[in-house]
Design an enzyme around this catalytic site. Structure first.
Site, PDB file in Angstrom:
ATOM      1  N   LYS A  33      -1.876 -11.781  -6.745  1.00  0.00           N
ATOM      2  CA  LYS A  33      -0.577 -11.434  -6.149  1.00  0.00           C
ATOM      3  C   LYS A  33      -0.768 -10.895  -4.734  1.00  0.00           C
ATOM      4  O   LYS A  33      -1.862 -10.450  -4.367  1.00  0.00           O
ATOM      5  CB  LYS A  33       0.138 -10.406  -7.030  1.00  0.00           C
ATOM      6  CG  LYS A  33      -0.606  -9.077  -7.171  1.00  0.00           C
ATOM      7  CD  LYS A  33      -0.013  -8.223  -8.284  1.00  0.00           C
ATOM      8  CE  LYS A  33      -0.774  -6.905  -8.388  1.00  0.00           C
ATOM      9  NZ  LYS A  33      -0.468  -6.197  -9.650  1.00  0.00           N
ATOM     10  N   TYR A 241      -1.512   4.912  24.560  1.00  0.00           N
ATOM     11  CA  TYR A 241      -0.215   5.597  24.466  1.00  0.00           C
ATOM     12  C   TYR A 241      -0.405   7.107  24.308  1.00  0.00           C
ATOM     13  O   TYR A 241      -1.216   7.566  23.515  1.00  0.00           O
ATOM     14  CB  TYR A 241       0.573   5.088  23.256  1.00  0.00           C
ATOM     15  CG  TYR A 241       1.227   3.752  23.472  1.00  0.00           C
ATOM     16  CD1 TYR A 241       2.220   3.587  24.432  1.00  0.00           C
ATOM     17  CD2 TYR A 241       0.850   2.660  22.702  1.00  0.00           C
ATOM     18  CE1 TYR A 241       2.824   2.344  24.615  1.00  0.00           C
ATOM     19  CE2 TYR A 241       1.450   1.422  22.883  1.00  0.00           C
ATOM     20  CZ  TYR A 241       2.435   1.274  23.840  1.00  0.00           C
ATOM     21  OH  TYR A 241       3.031   0.059  24.019  1.00  0.00           O
TER      22      TYR A 241
HETATM   23  C1  LIG Z   1      -1.669  -5.866 -10.395  1.00  0.00           C
HETATM   24  C2  LIG Z   1      -1.766  -5.978 -11.865  1.00  0.00           C
HETATM   25  C3  LIG Z   1      -3.016  -6.056 -12.519  1.00  0.00           C
HETATM   26  C4  LIG Z   1      -4.343  -5.906 -11.790  1.00  0.00           C
HETATM   27  O1  LIG Z   1      -4.679  -4.549 -11.641  1.00  0.00           O
HETATM   28  P1  LIG Z   1      -6.059  -4.118 -10.941  1.00  0.00           P
HETATM   29  O2  LIG Z   1      -6.066  -2.642 -11.053  1.00  0.00           O
HETATM   30  O3  LIG Z   1      -5.986  -4.569  -9.529  1.00  0.00           O
HETATM   31  O4  LIG Z   1      -7.143  -4.798 -11.696  1.00  0.00           O
HETATM   32  C5  LIG Z   1      -3.021  -6.286 -13.885  1.00  0.00           C
HETATM   33  N1  LIG Z   1      -1.857  -6.388 -14.579  1.00  0.00           N
HETATM   34  C6  LIG Z   1      -0.655  -6.289 -13.989  1.00  0.00           C
HETATM   35  C7  LIG Z   1       0.575  -6.387 -14.812  1.00  0.00           C
HETATM   36  C8  LIG Z   1      -0.562  -6.059 -12.621  1.00  0.00           C
HETATM   37  O5  LIG Z   1       0.631  -5.938 -12.035  1.00  0.00           O
END
Ligand SMILES: *Cc1c(COP(=O)(O)O)cnc(C)c1O
Length: 332
Positions: A33, A241
């Site tokens: 994601k 800046y």
């Molecule tokens: C983002 C997510 C993960 C992954 O979590 P990590 O801590 O990055 O391994 C697993 N399950 C769900 C539902 C998530 O949203």
């Protein structure tokens, strides 16, 4: 243009370590994601698939569409379910169950204690009634842990709750179960679920306190910036800046093409970030530029998001995820 290097060998090292923990490569579902946590969605999807990973997890349909060719199965966490040979959809409320397409593959997300998404354990009976009466295509039951990276009994409590959830589905056939994120998998001693949804760990970060005996993971990202111009700044002249940096003596200062517009943290110029080679960022970070005392053409700004996160009071996840998708990514 500033750019990102992705190290293939380190990525494969991480996948191998995690596969050993999970009991097989086929049990790893890589979480891609948000542009693969900022690393580059398609690059990481392709590398994963070349290594033999079959499963991915994303949030949106557009993410899933752009990596469809690389995987045999993709779980979408936040999209409207429809029938598809490769996609399954997380369902997080009774309302969604009531409205969902019966042909779509769905995975029921149950709230075992995080209270963010998912149907509550009290609603399970009703959920099962809806699934049966509407003949929904349930292929999985899942949950998510709120404190897998904290050394406390909270993880065990949620695992226990999920065990009770699983017992409600014994009459269903061909259901897969999954609950573990990176920290939960890294902590586990006898992982026995169908898949683990591994995100941050594949990118090389272990977010557990050091008392846990865990495999060594290697950060796969390096962020590089290129020199755009160089000048001699005289003693007592100020840079950037607000003139937050005053030269203590005559010095060579170059401007490099990275700024908060690229997703690099602006931070506080009073406690400057130091690059991998120990060069302090001089004064304020601009939208597209930083200043460093160097005349090298390229500088490695960071090669470990956990180190950067400490500096900026956040977590590795945020540091990499913020990096602009416009930055070029190269695999080395
Ligand atoms: C983002 C997510 C993960 C992954 O979590 P990590 O801590 O990055 O391994 C697993 N399950 C769900 C539902 C998530 O949203």
């Amino acid at each position: 243009m500033a750019y990102i290097k992705i190290n293939r060998d380190k990525f494969y090292h991480n996948l191998n370590q995690l596969a050993l923990k999970a009991g097989g490569l086929e049990r790893l579902a890589v979480v891609l994601k948000d542009n693969a946590y900022g690393h580059g969605l398609e690059i990481i999807a392709k590398l994963s698939s070349e290594y033999g990973i079959q499963e991915a997890v994303v949030v949106t349909l557009s993410e899933a569409m752009s990596i469809k060719e690389y995987f045999s199965h993709i779980l979408l966490l936040h999209a409207t379910p429809f029938e598809d040979s490769k996609f399954s959809f997380a369902i997080t409320s009774l309302e969604a169950l009531r409205g969902c397409n019966p042909k779509a593959k769905i995975e029921l997300k149950v709230d075992t204690g995080m209270h963010r998404n998912g149907i509550s354990m009290d609603e399970l009976k009703e959920a099962i009634d809806i699934i049966k009466s509407r003949k929904l295509n349930l292929i999985g039951v899942m949950t998510h842990f709120r404190s897998a990276d904290v050394t406390s009994s909270e993880l065990a409590w949620q695992i226990y709750n999920f065990k009770r959830v699983k017992e409600s589905f014994t009459k269903f056939k061909n259901i897969r179960y999954h609950s573990h994120n990176s920290s939960a998998l890294l902590r586990s001693s006898s992982f026995d679920e169908d898949i683990a949804r591994v995100g941050i760990s594949i990118y090389g970060y272990n977010e557990l306190p050091p008392i846990h005996h865990t495999p060594t993971l290697l950060p796969i990202i390096e962020l590089w910036a290129k020199r755009s111009s160089t000048r001699v700044v005289k003693k007592a002249q100020m840079v950037g800046y607000g003139g937050d940096f005053t030269a203590p003596s005559d010095m060579v200062v170059s401007t490099y093409d990275l700024g908060y517009g690229d997703g690099w943290m602006r931070g506080d110029s009073k406690s400057p970030y130091k690059t991998v080679d120990g060069l302090e960022i001089l004064g304020r970070v601009s939208m597209d530029f930083i200043s460093l005392t160097s005349d090298r053409n390229e500088i490695c700004i960071m090669n470990n998001a956990q180190v950067v996160a400490k500096q900026f009071g956040t977590i590795s996840y945020e540091i990499t995820t913020l990096l602009s998708s416009e930055l070029e990514r190269v695999v080395i």
